[in-house]
Motif scaffolding. Structure first.
Motif, PDB file in Angstrom:
ATOM      1  N   THR A 122      -2.609  -9.191 -10.154  1.00 19.02           N
ATOM      2  CA  THR A 122      -1.591 -10.055  -9.551  1.00 19.02           C
ATOM      3  C   THR A 122      -0.567  -9.193  -8.825  1.00 19.02           C
ATOM      4  O   THR A 122      -0.250  -8.077  -9.273  1.00 19.02           O
ATOM      5  CB  THR A 122      -0.873 -10.918 -10.610  1.00 19.02           C
ATOM      6  OG1 THR A 122       0.236 -11.586  -9.984  1.00 19.02           O
ATOM      7  CG2 THR A 122      -0.357 -10.083 -11.771  1.00 19.02           C
ATOM      8  N   ILE A 123      -0.043  -9.715  -7.734  1.00 17.93           N
ATOM      9  CA  ILE A 123       0.976  -8.954  -7.009  1.00 17.93           C
ATOM     10  C   ILE A 123       2.269  -8.864  -7.804  1.00 17.93           C
ATOM     11  O   ILE A 123       3.126  -8.029  -7.503  1.00 17.93           O
ATOM     12  CB  ILE A 123       1.243  -9.560  -5.617  1.00 17.93           C
ATOM     13  CG1 ILE A 123       1.817 -10.974  -5.715  1.00 17.93           C
ATOM     14  CG2 ILE A 123      -0.004  -9.541  -4.764  1.00 17.93           C
ATOM     15  CD1 ILE A 123       2.266 -11.545  -4.367  1.00 17.93           C
ATOM     16  N   MET A 124       2.406  -9.699  -8.831  1.00 19.11           N
ATOM     17  CA  MET A 124       3.592  -9.606  -9.682  1.00 19.11           C
ATOM     18  C   MET A 124       3.619  -8.293 -10.452  1.00 19.11           C
ATOM     19  O   MET A 124       4.656  -7.902 -10.980  1.00 19.11           O
ATOM     20  CB  MET A 124       3.629 -10.778 -10.654  1.00 19.11           C
ATOM     21  CG  MET A 124       3.692 -12.147  -9.980  1.00 19.11           C
ATOM     22  SD  MET A 124       5.149 -12.345  -8.934  1.00 19.11           S
ATOM     23  CE  MET A 124       6.443 -12.352 -10.181  1.00 19.11           C
ATOM     24  N   GLY A 125       2.486  -7.630 -10.506  1.00 19.65           N
ATOM     25  CA  GLY A 125       2.421  -6.345 -11.195  1.00 19.65           C
ATOM     26  C   GLY A 125       2.728  -5.170 -10.299  1.00 19.65           C
ATOM     27  O   GLY A 125       2.551  -4.008 -10.706  1.00 19.65           O
ATOM     28  N   LEU A 126       3.180  -5.451  -9.069  1.00 19.07           N
ATOM     29  CA  LEU A 126       3.467  -4.387  -8.107  1.00 19.07           C
ATOM     30  C   LEU A 126       4.935  -4.432  -7.673  1.00 19.07           C
ATOM     31  O   LEU A 126       5.562  -5.492  -7.634  1.00 19.07           O
ATOM     32  CB  LEU A 126       2.577  -4.535  -6.868  1.00 19.07           C
ATOM     33  CG  LEU A 126       1.067  -4.441  -7.094  1.00 19.07           C
ATOM     34  CD1 LEU A 126       0.326  -4.762  -5.805  1.00 19.07           C
ATOM     35  CD2 LEU A 126       0.677  -3.049  -7.608  1.00 19.07           C
ATOM     36  N   THR A 134       4.125   0.554  -6.105  1.00 26.26           N
ATOM     37  CA  THR A 134       3.880   1.151  -7.418  1.00 26.26           C
ATOM     38  C   THR A 134       3.466   0.068  -8.405  1.00 26.26           C
ATOM     39  O   THR A 134       3.944  -1.065  -8.352  1.00 26.26           O
ATOM     40  CB  THR A 134       5.164   1.839  -7.932  1.00 26.26           C
ATOM     41  OG1 THR A 134       5.620   2.781  -6.949  1.00 26.26           O
ATOM     42  CG2 THR A 134       4.909   2.567  -9.243  1.00 26.26           C
ATOM     43  N   VAL A 135       2.566   0.456  -9.328  1.00 28.02           N
ATOM     44  CA  VAL A 135       2.167  -0.457 -10.397  1.00 28.02           C
ATOM     45  C   VAL A 135       3.266  -0.452 -11.463  1.00 28.02           C
ATOM     46  O   VAL A 135       3.656   0.596 -11.973  1.00 28.02           O
ATOM     47  CB  VAL A 135       0.823  -0.036 -11.023  1.00 28.02           C
ATOM     48  CG1 VAL A 135       0.468  -0.947 -12.203  1.00 28.02           C
ATOM     49  CG2 VAL A 135      -0.286  -0.069  -9.979  1.00 28.02           C
ATOM     50  N   ARG A 142       0.214   4.648  -7.597  1.00 30.97           N
ATOM     51  CA  ARG A 142       0.933   4.078  -6.469  1.00 30.97           C
ATOM     52  C   ARG A 142       0.218   4.425  -5.165  1.00 30.97           C
ATOM     53  O   ARG A 142      -0.687   5.257  -5.123  1.00 30.97           O
ATOM     54  CB  ARG A 142       2.369   4.593  -6.418  1.00 30.97           C
ATOM     55  CG  ARG A 142       2.511   6.077  -6.116  1.00 30.97           C
ATOM     56  CD  ARG A 142       3.964   6.461  -6.006  1.00 30.97           C
ATOM     57  NE  ARG A 142       4.133   7.826  -5.506  1.00 30.97           N
ATOM     58  CZ  ARG A 142       5.284   8.347  -5.112  1.00 30.97           C
ATOM     59  NH1 ARG A 142       6.389   7.607  -5.177  1.00 30.97           N
ATOM     60  NH2 ARG A 142       5.373   9.574  -4.655  1.00 30.97           N
ATOM     61  N   MET A 143       0.668   3.781  -4.105  1.00 29.82           N
ATOM     62  CA  MET A 143       0.113   4.019  -2.778  1.00 29.82           C
ATOM     63  C   MET A 143       1.241   3.854  -1.764  1.00 29.82           C
ATOM     64  O   MET A 143       2.077   2.957  -1.899  1.00 29.82           O
ATOM     65  CB  MET A 143      -1.005   3.010  -2.479  1.00 29.82           C
ATOM     66  CG  MET A 143      -1.697   3.218  -1.137  1.00 29.82           C
ATOM     67  SD  MET A 143      -2.973   1.951  -0.802  1.00 29.82           S
ATOM     68  CE  MET A 143      -4.116   2.255  -2.160  1.00 29.82           C
ATOM     69  N   SER A 144       1.281   4.738  -0.787  1.00 25.11           N
ATOM     70  CA  SER A 144       2.324   4.599   0.229  1.00 25.11           C
ATOM     71  C   SER A 144       2.057   3.367   1.075  1.00 25.11           C
ATOM     72  O   SER A 144       0.904   2.950   1.264  1.00 25.11           O
ATOM     73  CB  SER A 144       2.378   5.844   1.124  1.00 25.11           C
ATOM     74  OG  SER A 144       1.257   5.885   1.987  1.00 25.11           O
TER      75      SER A 144
END
Length: 334
Positions: A122-126, A134-135, A142-144
Motif C-alpha cells: 500500500t502507498i500508505m507504507g511509503l 522511503t518505506v 528507499r528509492m530516489s
C-alpha cells in the motif's frame, strides 16, 4: 503646540474569492520528470505578490522534493489551464488548492509504482521527502524520486496530475441575505500619526498590522504583502487622488499623481495570526487586499484622535486638514 499626536484603530473582514455565487474555479496540471524535477502549470498570474513561490512550495510539499526542483509555468494561455483572475485575494486559496490536488494525484501515481517496485502492499507504507521515497519503518529501503520517475516512464507510466478546485459560494437572495463568501480574512491595524496644526501636514509614525492569514505558507511573503498593503493604504489616506475635469484626468503622471516613496512609509510592525482554515491548502487563506483596507481608516481615526476633527474624504491633504481645523474653530462641522 503646533504638532499633535493621535492613535487610531480600524478592523476589516474580507471575503476570499469572487463571491455571491459567481463561479470561482482554478485548474492546475503537475508533472514529475525523470530527473526528479516537477513542473506546475497554472493560469494564476503572479503580479509580484508571490503566488508562483507559494504554488511551488505546495507542489514540493505534496510530492516530497526540494522547492528548488519545482518550476512554475504560469499565465500562459497556450500552455496553462484556466485559473481565473489574480483578484479578490483568491490565488493562494483557490489555485493553491488546485495545485495541491494535482500534485497529490501525480505523487500518488509515483507512489503506486514505487510500492510495486519495493514490494510494499500500500502507498500508505511509503513516505516521500527530500527527493526520496522511503518505506516507513524500514528507512534503509528507499528509492530516489528521480530513479522512480525514470523507471516509471520506461514502463509507460506518465506522472501527470490534474486538479480542479471550486470555491464555495452562494448567491445572495432578493433580500441581500446569504453566504456570499467562504472563507473570510480578518485583520486589525493601529496607526500613530503626528499632525502639524499650522501646515496641516500629517505624518504617519507607525502602523501595527495584525492579520489572520489562516496559515502562512511563506512568512516572508506574508510580511511583504502586509507591508505593501500598508504602504498603499498610506497613499490612499494622505496623497493619492485622481483629479477629473469634464471627464479628463488632470494628473495623469506620477509628477502630479503622488504615491508614497520609501521616505513616506512609517515603521510597520506586521503581526501574523495563524488560525488554519480547514478548506485552505495547509490551512492558508489570502492576505492581499485585506492588508490595505484598514490602513486609511486607522489613519483618519488617528487624525481625529490628534486634533478632534473628523475627515470624511480621502486623501487627508494638508489643505483639507486645515479647512477642517478652521471649520472647527468657527464652530462648524466638516
Amino acid at each position: 503646540m503646533a504638532k499633535k499626536r493621535g492613535i487610531g484603530i480600524a478592523c476589516t473582514f474580507y471575503g476570499i474569492g469572487y463571491g455571491n455565487g459567481f463561479p470561482d474555479v482554478s485548474t492546475a496540471l503537475v508533472e514529475i520528470h525523470d530527473d526528479g524535477s516537477v513542473t506546475v502549470r497554472t493560469g494564476a498570474a503572479d503580479c509580484g505578490q508571490g503566488s508562483n513561490t507559494i504554488l511551488a512550495q505546495i507542489a514540493a510539499q505534496e510530492i516530497g522534493v526540494p522547492v528548488e526542483k519545482v518550476t512554475v509555468v504560469s499565465a500562459d494561455t497556450d500552455a496553462t489551464p484556466d485559473a481565473g483572475t489574480t483578484a479578490a485575494t483568491r490565488q493562494t486559496y483557490v489555485s493553491g488548492n488546485a495545485v495541491k490536488l494535482a500534485s497529490r494525484k501525480a505523487a500518488d501515481k509515483l507512489l503506486e509504482f514505487v510500492a510495486r517496485e519495493l514490494g510494499v502492499n500500500t502507498i500508505m507504507g511509503l513516505k516521500a521527502s527530500d527527493g526520496y521515497i522511503t518505506v516507513l519503518g524500514y528507512p534503509q529501503k528507499r528509492m530516489s524520486i528521480a530513479e522512480a520517475a525514470t523507471r516509471a516512464r520506461l514502463q509507460g507510466v506518465r506522472l501527470v496530475g490534474e486538479g480542479t478546485f471550486i470555491a464555495h459560494t452562494t448567491k445572495l437572495d432578493e433580500n441581500g441575505q446569504g453566504a456570499p463568501y467562504w472563507p473570510y480574512a480578518f485583520g486589525v491595524q493601529i496607526a500613530e500619526v503626528e499632525v502639524d496644526t499650522e501646515t496641516g501636514e500629517v505624518k504617519v509614525l507607525k502602523v501595527i498590522a495584525a492579520h489572520d492569514v489562516g496559515r502562512a505558507i511563506n512568512k516572508a511573503g506574508v510580511i511583504g504583502q502586509i507591508c505593501g498593503g500598508v504602504a498603499m493604504g498610506v497613499g490612499l489616506a494622505l496623497m493619492e487622488e485622481v483629479i477629473l475635469q469634464q471627464g479628463n484626468i488632470l494628473n495623469p503622471s506620477f509628477s502630479t499623481y503622488l504615491i508614497p516613496t520609501s521616505l513616506d512609509i512609517p515603521e510597520i510592525e506586521p503581526i501574523i495570526i495563524e488560525d488554519p482554515e480547514p478548506t485552505g491548502p495547509y490551512g492558508a487563506k489570502g492576505v492581499g487586499e485585506p492588508a490595505t483596507l484598514p490602513t486609511a481608516p486607522a489613519i483618519l481615526n488617528a487624525i481625529y484622535n490628534a486634533i478632534g476633527v473628523r475627515l470624511t474624504e480621502f486623501p487627508a491633504t494638508p489643505e483639507r486638514v486645515l479647512r477642517a481645523l478652521k471649520a472647527k474653530e468657527k464652530g462648524g462641522s466638516q
